[in-house]
Structures are given as structure tokens and as C-alpha cells.
Design an enzyme around this catalytic site. Sequence first.
Site, PDB file in Angstrom:
ATOM      1  N   GLU A  35      33.371  46.712  30.594  1.00 30.02           N
ATOM      2  CA  GLU A  35      33.034  47.056  31.728  1.00 30.02           C
ATOM      3  C   GLU A  35      33.918  46.465  32.920  1.00 30.02           C
ATOM      4  OE1 GLU A  35      28.178  46.887  32.269  1.00 30.02           O
ATOM      5  OE2 GLU A  35      28.984  45.547  30.761  1.00 30.02           O
ATOM      6  N   TYR A  36      34.480  45.284  32.643  1.00 28.01           N
ATOM      7  CA  TYR A  36      35.558  44.771  33.349  1.00 28.01           C
ATOM      8  C   TYR A  36      36.676  45.805  33.563  1.00 28.01           C
ATOM      9  CZ  TYR A  36      38.701  41.586  35.580  1.00 28.01           C
ATOM     10  OH  TYR A  36      39.570  40.948  36.490  1.00 28.01           O
ATOM     11  N   ASP A  37      37.055  46.100  32.016  1.00 26.34           N
ATOM     12  CA  ASP A  37      38.343  46.973  31.990  1.00 26.34           C
ATOM     13  C   ASP A  37      38.213  48.202  33.090  1.00 26.34           C
ATOM     14  OD1 ASP A  37      39.444  45.207  30.202  1.00 26.34           O
ATOM     15  OD2 ASP A  37      39.031  46.483  28.449  1.00 26.34           O
ATOM     16  N   GLU A 114      48.912  48.368  15.638  1.00 25.68           N
ATOM     17  CA  GLU A 114      48.603  47.018  15.007  1.00 25.68           C
ATOM     18  C   GLU A 114      46.963  46.922  15.563  1.00 25.68           C
ATOM     19  OE1 GLU A 114      50.836  44.023  16.587  1.00 25.68           O
ATOM     20  OE2 GLU A 114      52.797  44.831  16.172  1.00 25.68           O
ATOM     21  N   LYS A 116      43.830  45.555  17.588  1.00 21.38           N
ATOM     22  CA  LYS A 116      43.796  44.845  18.703  1.00 21.38           C
ATOM     23  C   LYS A 116      42.747  43.827  18.360  1.00 21.38           C
ATOM     24  CE  LYS A 116      43.642  45.114  23.879  1.00 21.38           C
ATOM     25  NZ  LYS A 116      42.875  43.668  23.896  1.00 21.38           N
ATOM     26  N   ARG A 137      46.957  30.763  26.718  1.00 23.61           N
ATOM     27  CA  ARG A 137      47.820  31.968  27.617  1.00 23.61           C
ATOM     28  C   ARG A 137      47.911  31.542  28.823  1.00 23.61           C
ATOM     29  NH1 ARG A 137      46.680  35.710  30.882  1.00 23.61           N
ATOM     30  NH2 ARG A 137      48.228  37.464  31.346  1.00 23.61           N
ATOM     31  N   GLU A 178      46.949  35.622  18.084  1.00 30.09           N
ATOM     32  CA  GLU A 178      45.645  35.599  18.455  1.00 30.09           C
ATOM     33  C   GLU A 178      44.850  34.652  17.505  1.00 30.09           C
ATOM     34  OE1 GLU A 178      45.338  37.664  20.851  1.00 30.09           O
ATOM     35  OE2 GLU A 178      43.470  38.065  21.468  1.00 30.09           O
ATOM     36  N   CYS A 412      -3.320  42.304  17.241  1.00 29.37           N
ATOM     37  CA  CYS A 412      -2.507  43.437  17.228  1.00 29.37           C
ATOM     38  C   CYS A 412      -3.013  44.483  18.244  1.00 29.37           C
ATOM     39  CB  CYS A 412      -3.208  44.010  15.589  1.00 29.37           C
ATOM     40  SG  CYS A 412      -2.608  45.540  15.451  1.00 29.37           S
ATOM     41  N   CYS A 435      -6.071  48.793   9.775  1.00 32.61           N
ATOM     42  CA  CYS A 435      -5.617  48.981  11.267  1.00 32.61           C
ATOM     43  C   CYS A 435      -5.092  50.409  11.381  1.00 32.61           C
ATOM     44  CB  CYS A 435      -4.350  47.733  11.540  1.00 32.61           C
ATOM     45  SG  CYS A 435      -3.222  48.247  12.671  1.00 32.61           S
TER      46      CYS A 435
HETATM   47  S1  IVH Z   1      50.810  42.726  22.145  1.00 30.33           S
HETATM   48  C1  IVH Z   1      53.445  42.610  25.586  1.00 30.33           C
HETATM   49  N1  IVH Z   1      49.362  42.729  19.882  1.00 30.33           N
HETATM   50  O1  IVH Z   1      45.322  42.096  23.536  1.00 30.33           O
HETATM   51  C2  IVH Z   1      52.756  42.338  24.410  1.00 30.33           C
HETATM   52  N2  IVH Z   1      48.300  41.956  21.922  1.00 30.33           N
HETATM   53  O2  IVH Z   1      44.890  43.236  26.140  1.00 30.33           O
HETATM   54  C3  IVH Z   1      51.226  42.132  24.706  1.00 30.33           C
HETATM   55  N3  IVH Z   1      46.058  41.330  21.382  1.00 30.33           N
HETATM   56  O3  IVH Z   1      46.541  39.485  25.841  1.00 30.33           O
HETATM   57  C4  IVH Z   1      50.316  41.781  23.639  1.00 30.33           C
HETATM   58  N4  IVH Z   1      45.785  41.829  19.159  1.00 30.33           N
HETATM   59  O4  IVH Z   1      45.800  38.664  23.259  1.00 30.33           O
HETATM   60  C5  IVH Z   1      49.433  42.355  21.356  1.00 30.33           C
HETATM   61  N5  IVH Z   1      48.364  43.081  17.944  1.00 30.33           N
HETATM   62  C6  IVH Z   1      48.315  42.730  19.030  1.00 30.33           C
HETATM   63  C7  IVH Z   1      47.382  42.107  19.799  1.00 30.33           C
HETATM   64  C8  IVH Z   1      47.084  41.776  21.096  1.00 30.33           C
HETATM   65  C9  IVH Z   1      45.416  41.511  20.306  1.00 30.33           C
HETATM   66  C10 IVH Z   1      45.432  41.005  22.567  1.00 30.33           C
HETATM   67  C11 IVH Z   1      46.359  39.732  23.452  1.00 30.33           C
HETATM   68  C12 IVH Z   1      46.418  40.421  24.519  1.00 30.33           C
HETATM   69  C13 IVH Z   1      45.499  41.286  25.007  1.00 30.33           C
HETATM   70  C14 IVH Z   1      45.862  42.687  25.802  1.00 30.33           C
END
Ligand code: IVH
Length: 683
Positions: A35-37, A114, A116, A137, A178, A412, A435
Site C-alpha cells: 500500500e505504501y508503494d 534475481e 527480490k 542501510r 539482504e 452454540c 445440533c
Molecule cells: S538491488 C541498485 N537486488 O529491495 C541496487 N535489491 O526495493 C538496488 N532487495 O533496498 C538493490 N533483493 O533491500 C537488489 N536481489 C536483489 C534484492 C534487492 C531484495 C531489496 C533491497 C532494496 C530493495 C529495493
Amino acid sequence: MPDDLAARAAELRQQLHYHSYRYYVLGDPIISNAEYDRLYQELQQLEAEHPELITPDSPTQRAGSDLSDEFPKVRHPAPILSLSNCFSVQELQAWEERNLKLLPAGTQLDYTLEPKLDGLTIVITYENGVLTQAATRGNGEVGDDVTANVRTIRNVPLRLPARPDGPPSPPLLTVRGEVLFLKKDFAALNRQQQEQGLPLYVNARNTASGSLKQKDSRITASRPLTAYIYAVVSVVGVTLVTQWQTLTYLGDLGFAIPPGAAHYPTLSDIIQQLPTWESRKNQLDFEIDGVVIKVNDLRLAQELGFAGKDPRGATAYKFPSEEMTTRLIGVTVSVGRSGKVTPTAQLEPVFVGGVTVTSASLHNYDQVARLDIRLGDIVIVKRSGEVIPYVVGPVTGARDGSETPIVPPEVCPYSGDPLVQPEGAVDYFCPNPLCPERVFRSIEFFVSRGAMDIEGMGPQTVKALIERGLIRDEADIFTLRRDDLLELEGFAERKVDNLLAAIEAAKSRPLAQLLSSLGIDGVGETVAGLLSSRFGSIEALMAATVDELDAVEGIGAVLAQNVVDWFADPHHRRVLEKMRAAGVNMQAQPKPVASAALAGLTFVITGTLPSLSREAAAELIEAHGGRVTGSVSKKTSYVLMGESPGSKADKARQLGVPIISEDDLRRMIGNGGSASPQQPSLL
Ligand code: IVH
């Protein structure tokens, strides 16, 4: 520029500021990340279309911060950037097109894909191969020093290379990755909490974050965290030209890299992979909220530069959110055929995991109490894959004091009987087998596909028949008359005839199918099959003792007791009697009788026999007229003993019961066991 756009931008800024304060400062968010996004995206888009709307304090102009006063600060060697998001394939293609316009004509882009990872960013520095610093971070430039805590994470190398065959460590290396909980580790952590009577953790990501930001690293050490490393922030003495080479290099040094990361020649190849990632998501060992797509050529990625604070060379493709927040406006109570009471949350409609959800499971009242879910709460609702939506937990930070506790009903709601909670159970039960709701649920189950499979008898029909007083239990189905059915709404001649034919056909279902349709706790298809072949008829089963049932391989003491209790219930006996009278089959296919060599003898089997399973031995004994029971007493004629017998052999010796081997048994039967030449299959 219209005023309402300016007003909307201001509103979004204010909301985003508030939510990022709740998230980063209070550690107590009241909306989901998705929702934030969405809010963030809306603002970003508004600002892109109307740059004059951008204000210096807009959340898009800086990255969020998770800095805490409690830790020394670390300045990162290079900014720790964030990522832009895409929510559709079109947006992904638009991302590539924008990039291609910024690069020399004819440039071809290849990519890495990759997962996320849904954890928190960590930045780790190695000097001459030794881990010397680790930081969160923070605001992207400065982070919290959590070195002692990161050292406790088992899969973070303390010295490089961690692999004996790895390349030599560079003199200076800073990597980014991460930190998260694997699903199994998070579940184990919660089991431990539960055992200690402590509150359960709701959200793996927040718990990982909390675990990493402990002042006492012994606490961090007790939490089974995992780190995956996916980027080099800075390095001395090594040149990395692609992201794929970077991942390989990190892997060679001994870091765990994001599982499933791969290199593809074009964006179309990446797009083809997206459905696979999305559908596999729930089978992964860790939580992901999307995938990250990165321009493989690091020089080109660098050349692309930034859009706002986000690098253009990478983007996140986010899956539709499976967790959303909404208000809990009511709780309804459902009662199952066993009497089990299940609370169901009534929700303000919310779009989650691709559908609009208005109700969700609350599991049971113990869980409601443990999670402290209250009526009127904003709750997190999860729906992933095929699972029924359920309430993950309350957002306690969103409370205004008007929320009220949820208490289990005392009686009940369908029968008015006081509910009972058996000792040690988390569920409440309606104890009354008559019942109306229990009756409805058990008949609904009895006729369903997979049970007696009476076609044309759906829940609506069952309900209508009960309401008209035409059926009171499962047995009444078999005496339904044509005229009765014709009275039902929507039942014309043809439909009635079909239903009557289906009912007639159901009368001759195999005994095992009848048994598994009765709703006896623990008696599904497999157990029903065992019972049917071992006892052969409802009558024999009704007469069986716990001991005899327990002796059947695959049936334990608890199940044996359940079966005995079920058949002892006068209501159940009446229903079965009515079924028999109506012509329902209650007999297994007759078992061939081989001889009467063991007639009148009682056997107990213990240990592993040389060639027969216990079940096969029992069948053999019975085929020759003997009986098999579970425990040794003075009445036992013989104990049939195999390898590694249990205490039953000792008991037999104590009581002077003769012990025999499988060979002895075959001799007693005569002719090696196949006494009757017509029945050689019995061995
Ligand atoms: S790359 C410029 N790779 O997602 C490079 N981030 O919404 C930016 N994250 O803050 C990050 N998996 O904490 C990258 N395979 C992945 C990731 C990843 C999770 C997180 C990361 C970042 C956030 C971005």
C-alpha cells in the site's frame, strides 16, 4: 495545472511522511508495504507528469531512514540505493525502452533476474579478507553499525575466501545483501515462542529487522537469520564488468547469493520467466515480494544514471500483493460436522492476491486471543495461491481505543448447547450431535463427492430437505420418496428421477466408502480400507474392542478409541440400523475362508516376521478361523513373535503363553499355510 492535482500531491506527501515515520521511527507500520508503494508510485507519477509539483520535502526526494540513536554510525563507501518498481509487463517494457533511448543506437541489453528478497539490506566490509564492519542501510549514506550482530549470522563469512578453492580476497571489499528469516526458521522461532507461552511474531521481515537491531548480540545469535549477498558496493584490486560475473565472484568467495538468480540474453526471456517465479513463490524457502531485473553490463548500468534517487539500470517487478490491511467489522461462528467451532472474520472489502475478499479465517479462538485480535481492528489479511484467506494479525498501532475484545460464544449459535473445550485443545465444540448445523454439515459431507458421491444432492438440496423435515440424518436419504422430492423447488420429474437413481446406486457402495463417509474422526479412505478388510462388516466393527482395533497395523490406540466411541454412540447405531433397513450395503466383499485350523484360538503378533507383514499375518490367521488381538492376557492362545519383539514377548513369558514363530504358524495351518488349494492367493 489543476488545483486538485496539487491538493492530491500534498495529501500523498503528508500520508507518505506519516507512514514512513510509523515504519522507520516507531517500527509500527499501519499499512502494508504494497500500500505504501502504491501511494509512493502515485506521487511519483504525478510529479513526473507535473514536475512543478515537486517540493523539496517530497518523500520522492530522499530515501527513507531506519537510523536509530542506539548505534554508532557508519558512512557507506558509496550510496546504498533503492529501486524503482514495475507492476506489469508493459511497465517493464517501457523501462527498457526508456533506457535504450538513453544509450547509443543499436545497444543490446542483457539482464540478470534475481528474487527480490523480503528482508532488510545489510552492507558488509572485509579488510584483507576479514569481516571488519557491517551496517544497516540507514538513510542510504549513513547506517547503524551492527557488526557484532552480523557476525552471529551463520552464513555470513567471517573470513574470505570462505571456500578453500575460492579466489584470494581483495584488500578491501564492501558487499550488499539482504538479511531474512527462512520460512522454516521463522516457523521454528514461533514454535519456540509458543512453547514458552510468549506472543507469536507476525511478520518475518519486521522480526528479522528487530533481531538485527539488538543491543545485545547474544539475542541476535539466538535468532536463526540468513543473509544473501547480491552486489559489490566497492572493491579494490578487482574489476567486475557484469552483474552476472559479480554474482559468480561473490559465490566463489563463499557468500550465499540469491537462490535462483540467472542471466538472460533479452528482456523477453526475462518476461517469460515471470509467471514461473510468481507461481513458485510459495514453494521457495524464503519470502519474496517480486523479482529484481538488472542490466547485466555494469558500465552501461552506470551510464544510465538515475531517475530521482533510483538507478535506471535495475528495477523491481512486484507481484500483486498477497497481504493487505482492512477493518475487521464482525466475527461469525461456523460449526462443523464434528461440532468444531470456527470463528470467521467479516471484513471491509479489500483487494488482495488478485480477488476482493470480505471474509477470512480466524482459525480458532485461542489464536484470536494469542494474537489479541479485536473487533474494529485494522488487520492484516493474507491470501496466497489456493489457500483460504486468513487474518495474520492486528495492526495494533492503528487502534483508537474503540476496539472490543472477541470472546468465544458460550453457547452454540445453532443449537443453544453450552460449548465445550476439551482439555488441551485449542478448539471449542458444540457437544450435541443433533445440533441442526452439525446435522447439516455431516449430511452435506456424507453425500459429497469423495464420500458417498450422490450426484444431484448439493448443499442447497440438503438444506431444503432438512428444512422441510424430510431428512433428519444420513439414513433418511435412502427412504426419500418421489412425492417428497417433487415438492422441492426446482425439482421436476426428470431431476427427481435422476436423484432417486443416484441414491439407489449409493446403496451398494463398498463398505470402505460407507465407513469413510460417516465422518468418524481419523477415518479417511486409508483407515476405512483397513477396517473394511480387517473386520468385513459394520456388525463386526461395532463389536470390535479397542484392543482388536489397536492390533490392526496402521491403527493406533487413539484412533482405535475414536472408532469404538463412535460406534458406541446410540444415535450412530440408530442411523446405521436405519441404513441397513433401507438396504445400504454394510458388508465387505466376502473374504475367502481357507480352513478352520485355528478356530477358537487367539493370537497376538509382536516384532518383525520373516516374510509376512503383521497385517498379512493377521489375515492369514483369520482366514483359518483364528482371532488376532492387541495385548497379551491369560486368554491369549499364542504369541506370534518375530525379530525385535516388544514387551509383549516378556508378558507372554510371565503369563506362560506359548510363543511361536512364523514357521510354527505355517505348520499349525498345515501345508505351509496354503491349506486350501483353491485359495493359494492367501499367502
Ligand atoms: S538491488 C541498485 N537486488 O529491495 C541496487 N535489491 O526495493 C538496488 N532487495 O533496498 C538493490 N533483493 O533491500 C537488489 N536481489 C536483489 C534484492 C534487492 C531484495 C531489496 C533491497 C532494496 C530493495 C529495493
